[in-house]
Write an enzyme that holds these catalytic residues in place. Structure first.
Site, PDB file in Angstrom:
ATOM      1  N   ASP A 205       8.298   6.330   4.925  1.00  0.00           N
ATOM      2  CA  ASP A 205       7.281   5.272   4.934  1.00  0.00           C
ATOM      3  C   ASP A 205       7.249   4.645   3.534  1.00  0.00           C
ATOM      4  OD1 ASP A 205       6.050   7.035   3.212  1.00  0.00           O
ATOM      5  OD2 ASP A 205       4.216   7.259   4.386  1.00  0.00           O
ATOM      6  N   ASP A 207       4.441   3.897   0.434  1.00  0.00           N
ATOM      7  CA  ASP A 207       3.078   4.207   0.009  1.00  0.00           C
ATOM      8  C   ASP A 207       2.651   3.287  -1.131  1.00  0.00           C
ATOM      9  OD1 ASP A 207       2.859   6.893   1.524  1.00  0.00           O
ATOM     10  OD2 ASP A 207       4.696   7.126   0.358  1.00  0.00           O
ATOM     11  N   ASP A 297       1.459   3.084   4.085  1.00  0.00           N
ATOM     12  CA  ASP A 297       0.141   3.650   3.758  1.00  0.00           C
ATOM     13  C   ASP A 297      -0.404   2.952   2.522  1.00  0.00           C
ATOM     14  OD1 ASP A 297       0.386   5.484   5.786  1.00  0.00           O
ATOM     15  OD2 ASP A 297       0.843   7.188   4.487  1.00  0.00           O
TER      16      ASP A 297
HETATM   17  N1  DCP Z   1      -0.549  11.872   0.259  1.00  0.00           N
HETATM   18  C1  DCP Z   1      -1.876  12.239   0.241  1.00  0.00           C
HETATM   19  N2  DCP Z   1      -2.678  11.922   1.294  1.00  0.00           N
HETATM   20  C2  DCP Z   1      -2.174  11.246   2.356  1.00  0.00           C
HETATM   21  C3  DCP Z   1      -0.828  10.855   2.395  1.00  0.00           C
HETATM   22  C4  DCP Z   1      -0.036  11.189   1.311  1.00  0.00           C
HETATM   23  O1  DCP Z   1      -2.320  12.846  -0.732  1.00  0.00           O
HETATM   24  N3  DCP Z   1      -2.972  10.939   3.381  1.00  0.00           N
HETATM   25  C5  DCP Z   1       0.310  12.209  -0.869  1.00  0.00           C
HETATM   26  C6  DCP Z   1       1.192  13.382  -0.610  1.00  0.00           C
HETATM   27  C7  DCP Z   1       2.521  12.981  -1.102  1.00  0.00           C
HETATM   28  C8  DCP Z   1       2.456  11.487  -1.358  1.00  0.00           C
HETATM   29  O2  DCP Z   1       1.126  11.107  -1.116  1.00  0.00           O
HETATM   30  O3  DCP Z   1       2.713  13.663  -2.307  1.00  0.00           O
HETATM   31  C9  DCP Z   1       3.392  10.703  -0.501  1.00  0.00           C
HETATM   32  O4  DCP Z   1       3.360  11.139   0.836  1.00  0.00           O
HETATM   33  P1  DCP Z   1       4.580  10.927   1.837  1.00  0.00           P
HETATM   34  O5  DCP Z   1       4.330  11.797   3.014  1.00  0.00           O
HETATM   35  O6  DCP Z   1       4.774   9.502   2.105  1.00  0.00           O
HETATM   36  O7  DCP Z   1       5.811  11.563   1.064  1.00  0.00           O
HETATM   37  P2  DCP Z   1       6.932  10.883   0.184  1.00  0.00           P
HETATM   38  O8  DCP Z   1       6.623   9.468  -0.087  1.00  0.00           O
HETATM   39  O9  DCP Z   1       7.090  11.787  -0.980  1.00  0.00           O
HETATM   40  O10 DCP Z   1       8.233  11.025   1.057  1.00  0.00           O
HETATM   41  P3  DCP Z   1       8.768  10.092   2.254  1.00  0.00           P
HETATM   42  O11 DCP Z   1      10.042   9.540   1.756  1.00  0.00           O
HETATM   43  O12 DCP Z   1       8.985  11.024   3.392  1.00  0.00           O
HETATM   44  O13 DCP Z   1       7.754   9.046   2.542  1.00  0.00           O
HETATM   45 MG    MG Z   2       6.202   8.106   1.472  1.00  0.00          MG
END
Ligand code: DCP
Ligand code: MG
Length: 373
Positions: A205, A207, A297
């Site tokens: 995704d 963020d 997100d």
């Molecule tokens: N996070 C959070 N609360 C949420 C969603 C995410 O605290 N509701 C935090 C946890 C992760 C970071 O944000 O450290 C990013 O979440 P992702 O699941 O998107 O993970 P990544 O961006 O690291 O990996 P990906 O490539 O799978 O998106």
């Molecule tokens: Mg992410």
């Protein structure tokens, strides 16, 4: 004494926040296997074993060369009997039979398939599996299955959402959101966070963190932003969570849980022509469309909480977990996405930048690119 005189001895910390972990993984052969083990334990709600394999994978990601044997020059923390056994098997046979058995397991395969749908977690997946559902079509056609709106959107865009998002696509979305935010407020601040901030080339995704120096206006800004995307015709789905943040309730039982800031989980429509360098669709995915759906997100903290939220949302998950564990166990402090509480001084420690938080914790600052634990 056991170390060879020619090789430097590398001693790794058991905390990911004290290790440098780039995106370059020299030990994928082990970490891929560990991820399957962790996932399988997660499906069985064995949290302890799941965490043990995630920790071990995280340690191996920080070793800047392929590990060729256990012991010797590299002292690896967080490796237990089971993780070592899987590693030994891979070192000797090139593969792990335990992992291969899991990959062939019906239940594992189905839970993996069901949880690949946005909005379907391990509990729902388990329920569907126990109800005898085998395919995604079964879930769509079964009269006993009632899908919520998130799951409906998840099924509608399953193909697109299952496909990795590229860095070029993430940057294109950043540009669209930034323009939309600036159209609402000239003071709006939008930053890319998550895996792409850590330098990853692909993600599941995209963020973002959205804020404004105008006090108390961040949630309205987020709602206006979503509205602007809707009017542009690119909002395919929105699940908005209003803010439940109240500084007076901190620190409470909520420490370590999901944060309380306003946030929106979105699915957006991204046109191919908006992506720099164009879009290369994988073989067999030319369905005549010139756009794709992407999971996005957006979290909207107040500006004075910016550093904590940025640190919390930059990840990786394992890095965050260890930062919090380090704060609690080594410093008697509580860290989460809202703030840092010093249990000895009984006060919140202020931070304008991520560097301030590392300094409060007595940690060497690590760039986002080194947080891929
Ligand atoms: N996070 C959070 N609360 C949420 C969603 C995410 O605290 N509701 C935090 C946890 C992760 C970071 O944000 O450290 C990013 O979440 P992702 O699941 O998107 O993970 P990544 O961006 O690291 O990996 P990906 O490539 O799978 O998106
Ligand atoms: Mg992410």
């Amino acid at each position: 004494p056991e170390a060879s005189t020619h090789l430097p001895v590398v001693v790794l910390s058991r905390y990911a926040c004290q290790r440098r972990t780039s995106t370059e993984n020299h030990n994928e052969i082990f970490t891929d296997a560990f991820e399957v083990m962790a996932e399988s334990y997660e499906f069985s709600q064995c949290d302890g074993q799941c965490l043990a394999f995630r920790r071990a994978a995280s340690v191996l990601k920080s070793v800047p060369w392929p590990v060729e044997r256990l012991g010797a020059a590299t002292r690896l923390p967080c490796l237990g009997e089971h993780t070592r056994a899987v590693m030994e098997e891979i070192l000797q046979c090139g593969r792990s039979f335990e992992v291969e058995k899991i990959l062939c397991n019906d239940r594992y395969q189905r839970l993996k398939l069901f949880t690949s749908v946005f909005g379907v977690g391990p509990k729902t997946a388990e329920k569907w599996h126990r109800g005898g559902l085998r395919t995604l079509n079964d879930a769509l056609e079964d009269p006993g299955v009632e899908l919520n709106s998130m799951q409906k959107a998840g099924f509608r865009h399953h193909g697109d959402i299952s496909r990795a998002v590229s860095r070029a696509e993430a940057l294109a979305l950043g540009e669209i959101l930034h323009q939309a935010a600036l159209g609402i407020s000239a003071h709006a601040v939008l930053v890319l966070t998550g895996g792409f901030r850590r330098g990853k080339e692909f993600g599941h995704d995209v963020d973002f963190l959205l804020s404004t120096p105008e006090q108390g206006k961040e949630e309205t800004l987020l709602l206006s932003l979503v509205d602007s995307l809707r009017r542009q015709g690119i909002l395919l789905y929105c699940d908005h969570h209003p803010s439940t943040f109240d500084i007076n309730n901190l620190p409470g039982v909520s420490f370590e849980a999901m944060d309380h800031f306003a946030k929106s989980f979105l699915i957006l429509r991204l046109e191919d022509r908006q992506v720099e360098g164009g879009v290369q669709r994988p073989e067999g995915q030319h369905d005549g469309r010139s756009w794709r759906a992407v999971r996005v997100d957006v979290v909207a903290p107040p500006m004075e909480r910016y550093a904590f939220t940025l640190l919390g949302w930059t990840g990786s998950r394992q890095f965050e977990r260890d930062l919090r564990r380090f704060a609690r166990k080594e410093k008697r402090m509580l860290l989460d996405n809202h703030g840092l509480w010093d249990k000895t001084k009984k006060e919140f420690l202020p931070a304008e930048r991520e560097e301030d938080i590392f300094a409060h914790l007595g940690l060497e600052y690590l760039e986002p690119q080194l947080r891929n634990a």
